[in-house]
Design a protein around this motif. Structure first.
Motif, PDB file in Angstrom:
ATOM      1  N   LEU A 135       7.980   8.026   2.071  1.00  0.00           N
ATOM      2  CA  LEU A 135       7.298   6.758   1.783  1.00  0.00           C
ATOM      3  C   LEU A 135       8.310   5.661   1.481  1.00  0.00           C
ATOM      4  O   LEU A 135       8.163   4.516   1.912  1.00  0.00           O
ATOM      5  N   THR A 192      -2.612  -0.145 -10.345  1.00  0.00           N
ATOM      6  CA  THR A 192      -2.898  -1.462  -9.783  1.00  0.00           C
ATOM      7  C   THR A 192      -4.015  -2.112 -10.605  1.00  0.00           C
ATOM      8  O   THR A 192      -4.540  -1.480 -11.521  1.00  0.00           O
ATOM      9  N   ASN A 212       0.823  -1.211   0.000  1.00  0.00           N
ATOM     10  CA  ASN A 212       0.000   0.000   0.000  1.00  0.00           C
ATOM     11  C   ASN A 212       0.857   1.261   0.000  1.00  0.00           C
ATOM     12  O   ASN A 212       0.531   2.240  -0.675  1.00  0.00           O
ATOM     13  N   VAL A 213       1.936   1.239   0.759  1.00  0.00           N
ATOM     14  CA  VAL A 213       2.832   2.396   0.759  1.00  0.00           C
ATOM     15  C   VAL A 213       3.446   2.574  -0.639  1.00  0.00           C
ATOM     16  O   VAL A 213       3.498   3.682  -1.175  1.00  0.00           O
ATOM     17  N   VAL A 265       0.974   6.559  -7.003  1.00  0.00           N
ATOM     18  CA  VAL A 265       0.004   7.615  -7.303  1.00  0.00           C
ATOM     19  C   VAL A 265       0.706   8.981  -7.287  1.00  0.00           C
ATOM     20  O   VAL A 265       0.481   9.830  -8.153  1.00  0.00           O
ATOM     21  N   LEU A 266       1.574   9.178  -6.301  1.00  0.00           N
ATOM     22  CA  LEU A 266       2.294  10.451  -6.203  1.00  0.00           C
ATOM     23  C   LEU A 266       3.196  10.678  -7.417  1.00  0.00           C
ATOM     24  O   LEU A 266       3.324  11.801  -7.902  1.00  0.00           O
ATOM     25  N   ASN A 301       2.199   1.569  -3.503  1.00  0.00           N
ATOM     26  CA  ASN A 301       1.180   2.014  -4.452  1.00  0.00           C
ATOM     27  C   ASN A 301       0.806   3.480  -4.235  1.00  0.00           C
ATOM     28  O   ASN A 301       0.497   4.193  -5.193  1.00  0.00           O
ATOM     29  N   ALA A 302       0.824   3.906  -2.977  1.00  0.00           N
ATOM     30  CA  ALA A 302       0.593   5.329  -2.704  1.00  0.00           C
ATOM     31  C   ALA A 302       1.691   6.151  -3.383  1.00  0.00           C
ATOM     32  O   ALA A 302       1.416   7.165  -4.030  1.00  0.00           O
ATOM     33  N   GLN A 346       7.925  13.906   0.215  1.00  0.00           N
ATOM     34  CA  GLN A 346       6.873  12.919   0.465  1.00  0.00           C
ATOM     35  C   GLN A 346       7.314  11.547  -0.048  1.00  0.00           C
ATOM     36  O   GLN A 346       7.159  10.526   0.638  1.00  0.00           O
ATOM     37  N   TRP A 363       2.753   9.287 -10.466  1.00  0.00           N
ATOM     38  CA  TRP A 363       1.860   9.531 -11.611  1.00  0.00           C
ATOM     39  C   TRP A 363       1.450  11.002 -11.621  1.00  0.00           C
ATOM     40  O   TRP A 363       1.542  11.685 -12.644  1.00  0.00           O
TER      41      TRP A 363
END
Lengths: 508, 508
Positions: free
Chosen positions: A55, A245, A24-25, A31-32, A27-28, A51, A34
């Motif tokens: 992560l 994902t 999850n970290v 997103v950042l 994948n977060a 950030q 992207w």
């Protein structure tokens, strides 16, 4: 015994929970990244870097906690009976854990800092066409990555260790022999093409094409191939990529008014990547069972769609009428002309990302041979430009006149990525093998493509590749999906048949 | 002694590093939420929920680690000499730490789970106009939040504890007396308006306005107010919001073809929020010194721009010609008519988010009184609809005929947010006080607005509010920026003068 087993499963659940958090970290962070590539305002860079750095370090800390190692040891013990899927998860986590714990944190940080600074240095060197600006940085990166490899496995060829970051299960010998085969087959094929008198169409897509209409057409392409818009988006990025994902896998592309074909093929390529991601099982989300099997397999998916579908004759018979709806100026172009234009071979191209389907692999061979020698210490960083130019002359028959058009053209080394390039060719080779297996299994793929029916092919790919995530190693997955070991033969057959016919080559 | 001091600073640096990591995780979650609200494909929801849940729990774990408490204790000791800024950071972290550590993890999770399920239940109740569907959930949420408050401070009025989640430094007595004052002043003012014979223009913005042109105009608005596009974006969202950091603070708005005025005022409102965020000091990023001072102050910024600028006569003198460029149909509308239409009072409106600048606060008073009584146990959940309707009748002179148009209209309680509503009014009150202080300091703001010059006002807000982050508590910040304690007087003056003139009221 029953108690024992319960305890084991608890251990497995605990490991799974840990891995889900790490995923999850990660994948977060995806997103950042992207967001940063696609829509972030420029001013956001300093905060975004912080950030992402947080992560990344949290993810590293969660992975390398002692408890992860303890759980792995327990679950690897003889008294534990895990299912095949559970064993695969343990195998993959063990790999990650061993790599992450074997490299000292200071070295990780030094590499991270060096690559951060390497990017602007490489940019400057390329802009000024001056390798000497990048040379000390490249030297340092080579040393650091050798050191990195030695921490992971001091007894192994360091280039093999680095290559395994991108393709962990096809060994370097296999990669090397496949690349040699490509070189040995493609060099004479390209010479024959160069000498061919065949008059193939090259200008079907000449002209100026409005960006907004190109975007509409890119959406048509994605519709036609069956992209799931409920779980995806199309945006633009300077360097197209896809990420996400199985619940949300996005495609990016780029539009250049003078290059309609480029936006179509790039969109199809990224569709292939996103489509693989979307095919990963929902229920595997968070563990290796819900993640893609590394770069060779990922690239096989993008190349299969880009080349075996998107550069095929039946595809253009299907797609040209759709393209004409957006661009009536294509009215007088025939499907055969579109097909030929999409497959023309450029014999004087120096730039990898602009290469055709054949010469592309010689660009890769050059990079592979140079970085292998660099890491082995058989080539000095100072001698890279000359080695590069010599190899281009030998394999491609053209000699770069500048380093900007030569060894400074790619971003990869500035990222400290040595061993990444081969996976582009290994993926293409696998694409051909998979396409042949699909043809053998389903029959008459060309007819389906001509009719714009991609569901059967996609279902097959889902079933034999996507649905397995990282359940199998790469060689196992190839065996499972094609019934044969990984091999270059199908790719060689594919290109010799295709280009033999296109360029009317007697010997092919 | 020197050694002692060095040790203290090391402790401070360690605390700062911890807090920066927590902030980065929180800001990463902010990007994920922005993405989810604005551009994420629908299918992404399950994975996004897991990613956000992991970030939230990591953030909680980092904050509540014993080491955070140890560092705070050391830094709060008498022998440590911190700067004023450092003391402010310690004060804010202590607050967060105490709240986070005092509530048992199981309760946090139960609240989180209950609110997750509450959202669809509330949606269903609203759609079916049936309060009984939502009643048991609301009952549970009230109980859980009372329990939550008791863990944080068993000796304090639980509603005050909950209110302090959103506004930690203005005490509930202040909030209560301000809201009473608003009720006591606004009820007769609205009655006077109701009885007024003034013939004010209401239809200046009647018509149908293309969405794309509205978007272009929203960008004109932001340009005109001085939004920094290098650190921001404009997008659309069903429920407009702004979010981000001082490096990247984005605005969202929405477009409705029949409501041009709504998109303009919503854009200006969100500009006010984003502009505050952008004014936070770059060098404070990662600590409370680089973060906004809670909801009252945040709302003061959005309301100041929305109401004191965006609903002012000189603004429409400035902006109407710009709006006419996008919408030539506004040719025959005068600035006075636009001003009047932007300030019409609806005496029969039941919906908070559609309320005018005056009745808005009576909507808030109703909610405040009800939730305060609910948490105090003086009102049963079952009796909420009747209490709601009675209060609407008493304060606004209209009685909702359905619960969908009554106590089911807002999302806040389904989030478990009790004590949030008052900050909307408290922020409006502060906006008026700040505007008056700016006028006293800078002089002739109206002239500047008429000329479209917002730089002086913005510079002043940056200097007295934005630049301080959380350095001061709310009352200190009000004193610092206006030279006076927080008070409702300026707001009352503002509305009585403005509406007295607009509606030609003798008594005002």
């Amino acid at each position: 015994m029953a108690t024992e087993q319960t305890a084991d499963l608890e251990g497995y659940d605990e490991l799974e929970t840990r891995i889900e958090r790490i995923t999850n970290v990660g994948n977060a962070a995806g997103v950042l990244r992207w967001d940063q590539e696609v829509i972030m305002p420029e001013g956001g860079t300093p905060a975004r870097a912080k950030q992402l750095s947080t992560l990344s370090s949290l993810s590293h800390e969660l992975l390398t906690e002692d408890r992860t190692g303890e759980l792995l040891e327990t679950l690897e013990g003889d008294e534990v009976s895990l299912s095949g899927d559970q064993k695969a998860v343990v195998r993959e986590v063990r790999r990650q854990y061993d790599r992450a714990t074997s490299v000292p944190q200071e070295l990780v940080e030094e590499i991270s800092e060096t690559t951060s600074n390497a990017h602007p240095t490489w940019m400057e060197a390329r802009e000024k066409d001056d390798f000497s600006i990048f040379e000390p940085t490249l030297e340092k990166l080579v040393e650091l990555k050798k050191e990195y490899a030695a921490h992971i496995d001091p007894d192994e060829d360091p280039y093999a260790v680095l290559f395994a970051e991108y393709e962990p299960y096809l060994d370097l010998e296999t990669a090397e022999s496949v690349l040699e085969e490509l070189r040995d087959e493609l060099v004479p094929l390209l010479e024959a093409i160069d000498e061919s008198d065949a008059d193939i169409e090259t200008d079907a897509f000449a002209g100026t094409f409005d960006d907004d209409d190109q975007e509409a057409l890119a959406r048509d392409v994605l519709d036609s191939l069956g992209y799931d818009w409920e779980r995806g988006r199309l945006d633009t990025a300077p360097h197209p990529f896809s990420s996400g994902t199985q619940f949300d896998a996005r495609v990016t592309t780029r539009f250049d008014e003078s290059d309609l074909l480029g936006s179509i093929t790039s969109t199809i390529h990224e569709f292939g990547h996103a489509n693989y991601t979307l095919g990963l099982p929902d229920e595997g989300y968070g563990t290796p069972l819900g993640e893609a099997r590394d770069l060779t397999v990922h690239e096989s998916q993008s190349r299969l769609w880009e080349n075996h579908i998107g550069r095929s004759r039946p595809f253009w018979e299907h797609f040209l009428p759709i393209a004409r709806e957006r661009f009536p100026e294509l009215e007088n172009v025939t499907a055969e002309e579109a097909y030929q234009s999409a497959n023309q071979v450029y014999d004087d191209n120096l730039i990898r990302v602009e290469a055709d389907e054949l010469t592309y692999h010689l660009h890769i061979v050059v990079r592979f041979e140079i970085e292998r020698d660099l890491i082995a210490g058989d080539l000095d960083v100072a001698d890279v430009p000359e080695a590069w130019n010599d190899k281009y002359e030998e394999y491609l028959g053209v000699r770069p006149e500048t380093d900007a058009e030569g060894c400074l053209q790619d971003i990869h080394w500035s990222h400290g990525s040595f061993g990444y390039f081969p996976t582009y060719s290994l993926g293409s080779v696998l694409a051909a093998q998979l396409y042949a297996a699909a043809e053998a299994e389903l029959g008459d793929l060309e007819e389906r493509t001509r009719a714009g029916e991609f569901e059967d092919l996609n279902d097959w790919l889902r079933e034999v590749i996507h649905a397995h995530g990282k359940r199998y190693t790469t060689p196992e997955l190839v065996e499972h999906s094609t019934g044969e070991p990984y091999m270059a033969e199908y790719f060689i057959d594919y290109v010799t048949t295709k280009y033999g016919e296109l360029y009317d080559l007697e010997a092919y």
